[in-house]
Design a protein around this motif. Structure first.
Motif, PDB file in Angstrom:
ATOM      1  N   GLY A 118      -2.220   8.467   1.470  1.00 25.01           N
ATOM      2  CA  GLY A 118      -2.112   7.204   2.187  1.00 25.01           C
ATOM      3  C   GLY A 118      -2.056   7.396   3.688  1.00 25.01           C
ATOM      4  O   GLY A 118      -2.734   6.690   4.453  1.00 25.01           O
ATOM      5  N   SER A 155      -5.334   3.074  -3.921  1.00 26.00           N
ATOM      6  CA  SER A 155      -4.742   3.302  -2.608  1.00 26.00           C
ATOM      7  C   SER A 155      -5.792   3.174  -1.510  1.00 26.00           C
ATOM      8  O   SER A 155      -5.536   2.594  -0.448  1.00 26.00           O
ATOM      9  N   CYS A 162       0.833  -1.201   0.000  1.00 22.79           N
ATOM     10  CA  CYS A 162       0.000   0.000   0.000  1.00 22.79           C
ATOM     11  C   CYS A 162       0.867   1.249   0.000  1.00 22.79           C
ATOM     12  O   CYS A 162       2.081   1.184   0.213  1.00 22.79           O
ATOM     13  N   GLN A 171      -5.709   0.674   1.699  1.00 22.20           N
ATOM     14  CA  GLN A 171      -5.752   1.122   3.094  1.00 22.20           C
ATOM     15  C   GLN A 171      -6.882   0.437   3.850  1.00 22.20           C
ATOM     16  O   GLN A 171      -6.715   0.017   5.006  1.00 22.20           O
ATOM     17  N   GLU A 184       2.717   9.879  -4.412  1.00 20.32           N
ATOM     18  CA  GLU A 184       2.248   8.496  -4.508  1.00 20.32           C
ATOM     19  C   GLU A 184       2.376   7.977  -5.927  1.00 20.32           C
ATOM     20  O   GLU A 184       2.684   8.715  -6.872  1.00 20.32           O
TER      21      GLU A 184
END
Length: 566
Positions: free
Chosen positions: A419, A327, A278, A331, A320
């Motif tokens: 994130g 994403s 991730c 998560q 990112e």
């Protein structure tokens, strides 16, 4: 920490609970004064205990996890701070391993461990070549031996996929950004055979000391070898679950090849269910806290998503590599939750403020958020409209705070990267629902949830938007434009004094505005947040990038005329 003070106040009129009974069946029963369906036992459930070895000693990687654990009625134990190092001073893997040997791991429900801390001495140390592959591997093998002393205790590990830029310190100020661009252009040349990319890489390379480029590559190569070893260890049963978190990066860079190498090892050993990738690293301990609890309970909170702009889900956020949509999924899964499309089937709704939303859609988003909060629905808010400064959206912040609805949110975050933000908001909301599922102390849950919301409002918004920029300005004036670190004790004291004063004023103001006169109920009992105590504010590292903030909420129960006999 929370503290309850009982006071003989007489309150008139019905007060709506801060988290309304429409949230879940469990809370509906609780609001009616009944026992939640998940708690048929007559005695209070045993407090769960998780041992966490964080990636360093910053608040974001340890304190946040502890506060989220508190919401879930779970104790998070961490090692002595002195073992974790500080900024450029690495932690001591040997001290941590000795400390772990003194622990009876069967006393814990699970262990969460940063392999970067064990292998290298922390996140900053993982970006340099100070520890060899052999040394790092030997430390991890010792961790495995300790883990075998209690093979039934679940072990969750996480590892940082190295960022592109080196850590910002005085020593690399002259060439740090050049190395970042050199690494990206070199990768573009490798991928596409682009002569212009090759030329640009050469231009940047001329600005960087040759030995620093070599050290950078050695650190990256070593990390990938170690991470392939972690996959093998997972295959052989050393870890219940392993998460690889991508530190600050970009759509193109050396990390793409490195991730592919690790994926190949995962596929070769067929350990896909045990391994997760991730975006971000600082929030992983937060996610794993609720992943652990979810696995132990055997229940996964269901999350419905409302975005400020549906097109924003396909954007790649600053620092990112993958679209926000992907994403977000990562998560949620890393935290032990599940996405559902039907809001009626969800335990809570995540309101996601996407980057640069269309104004019309944003207005609808804010109205929907206000309506759900007004109806007492279970709501969490993640603001990933952060830009390159990592600062929350003032329009969303104002919409939440002007309505005085902040205490009704399960959680809120808006800091640093998408994130980091999603991996803070989601676990905090999960923890609330998991606490109800387990029948944990509802007073502890309610106060801990409010504490974390207040903490995030002050820390994420006010510090990053107002206090940090002024602190940076002070440092630049003191140090001829250099703000990476504060290397003079007198200057550090001056900056810290400013931060303490300004942050305390902002904390007190937002506390009075959002928490005071916002009562909440647990069954038939009514409570008021009436004060703050034990406020502590400081700079955890000799820089202004982050702040450490701690406090206790003082809560009193309102005694009605019925209970007082008046």
């Amino acid at each position: 920490m929370i503290r309850m003070l009982v006071c003989g106040w007489v309150m008139a009129g019905a007060i709506a609970p801060a988290f309304a009974s429409s949230m879940t069946a469990a809370e509906s029963a609780e609001s009616a004064g009944e026992a939640p369906a998940a708690t048929t036992q007559t005695s209070a459930p045993r407090e769960r205990k998780i041992l966490l070895i964080p990636v360093d000693d910053r608040p974001a990687v340890a304190q946040f996890a502890e506060m989220i654990g508190e919401i879930a009625g779970t104790q998070i134990e961490t090692p002595p701070k002195s073992f974790l190092g500080k900024f450029k001073q690495p932690g001591s893997p040997e001290s941590l391993l000795r400390w772990l040997r003194t622990k009876n791991l069967s006393d814990y429900d699970a262990v969460i461990v940063s392999t970067d801390m064990i292998a290298y001495g922390g996140l900053i140390a993982s970006r340099v070549d100070r520890s060899s592959f052999n040394l790092a591997s030997n430390r991890l093998r010792e961790l495995w031996r300790i883990r075998k002393t209690s093979h039934k205790t679940p072990f969750y590990a996480f590892s940082s996929l190295m960022r592109i830029a080196p850590t910002a310190v005085v020593e690399n100020r002259a060439w740090r950004s050049d190395l970042y661009y050199w690494s990206i252009w070199r990768e573009r040349a490798r991928l596409y055979g682009d002569p212009d990319a090759k030329r640009k890489a050469a231009v940047y390379a001329d600005k960087i000391p040759a030995e620093e480029m070599e050290r950078y590559d050695r650190a990256r190569q070593r990390n990938v070898l170690v991470q392939r070893e972690l996959v093998k260890m997972a295959f052989h049963g050393a870890f219940t679950h392993v998460v690889f978190g991508q530190d600050d990066a970009a759509p193109v860079g050396p990390h793409i090849r490195e991730i592919a190498e690790i994926h190949q090892e995962v596929e070769r050993l067929k350990v896909g269910p045990k391994v997760k990738f991730c975006m971000g690293i600082d929030q992983i301990s937060n996610c794993l806290v609720t992943k652990v609890i979810s696995d132990l309970v055997g229940w996964s909170p269901k999350v419905a998503i409302v975005s400020a702009d549906s097109r924003g889900l396909d954007k790649i956020a600053a620092y990112e590599t993958e679209p926000i949509r992907e994403s977000l999924q990562d998560q949620i899964e890393t935290s032990g939750a599940t996405i559902v499309k039907d809001p009626k089937a969800a335990d809570y709704t995540l309101f996601l403020n996407t980057p640069e939303p269309d104004q019309t859609e944003f207005n609808q988003f804010v109205r929907k958020l206000a309506d759900d909060l007004g109806d007492g629905r279970a709501v969490a808010v993640a603001d990933v409209n952060l830009g390159w400064t990592g600062t929350a959206d003032p329009k969303l912040f104002d919409a939440i705070t002007q309505s005085k609805k902040a205490p009704q949110m399960l959680s809120y975050a808006g800091w640093n990267t998408a994130g980091n933000t999603m991996g803070t908001t989601i676990p905090a909301a999960n923890a609330y629902l998991l606490a109800m599922k387990m029948g944990s102390d509802p007073f502890r849950r309610e106060v801990a949830a409010r504490s974390f919301v207040l903490h995030r409002l002050v820390n994420d918004y006010f510090y990053n938007r107002y206090v940090r920029p002024e602190a940076y300005r002070m440092i630049e004036q003191m140090q001829s434009g250099n703000r990476e670190e504060i290397y003079d004790e007198v200057n550090l004291a001056r900056v810290e004094a400013y931060v303490k004063k300004d942050m305390n004023e902002r904390l007190q103001a937002i506390f009075r505005e959002q928490m005071v006169a916002r009562p909440f109920r647990i069954g038939e009992r009514e409570f008021h947040v009436v004060g703050l105590e034990n406020v502590k504010i400081d700079l955890p590292w000799p820089r202004a990038y982050e702040v450490a903030l701690d406090f206790n909420l003082v809560v009193r129960e309102a005694v009605t005329s019925t209970t007082t006999g008046e």
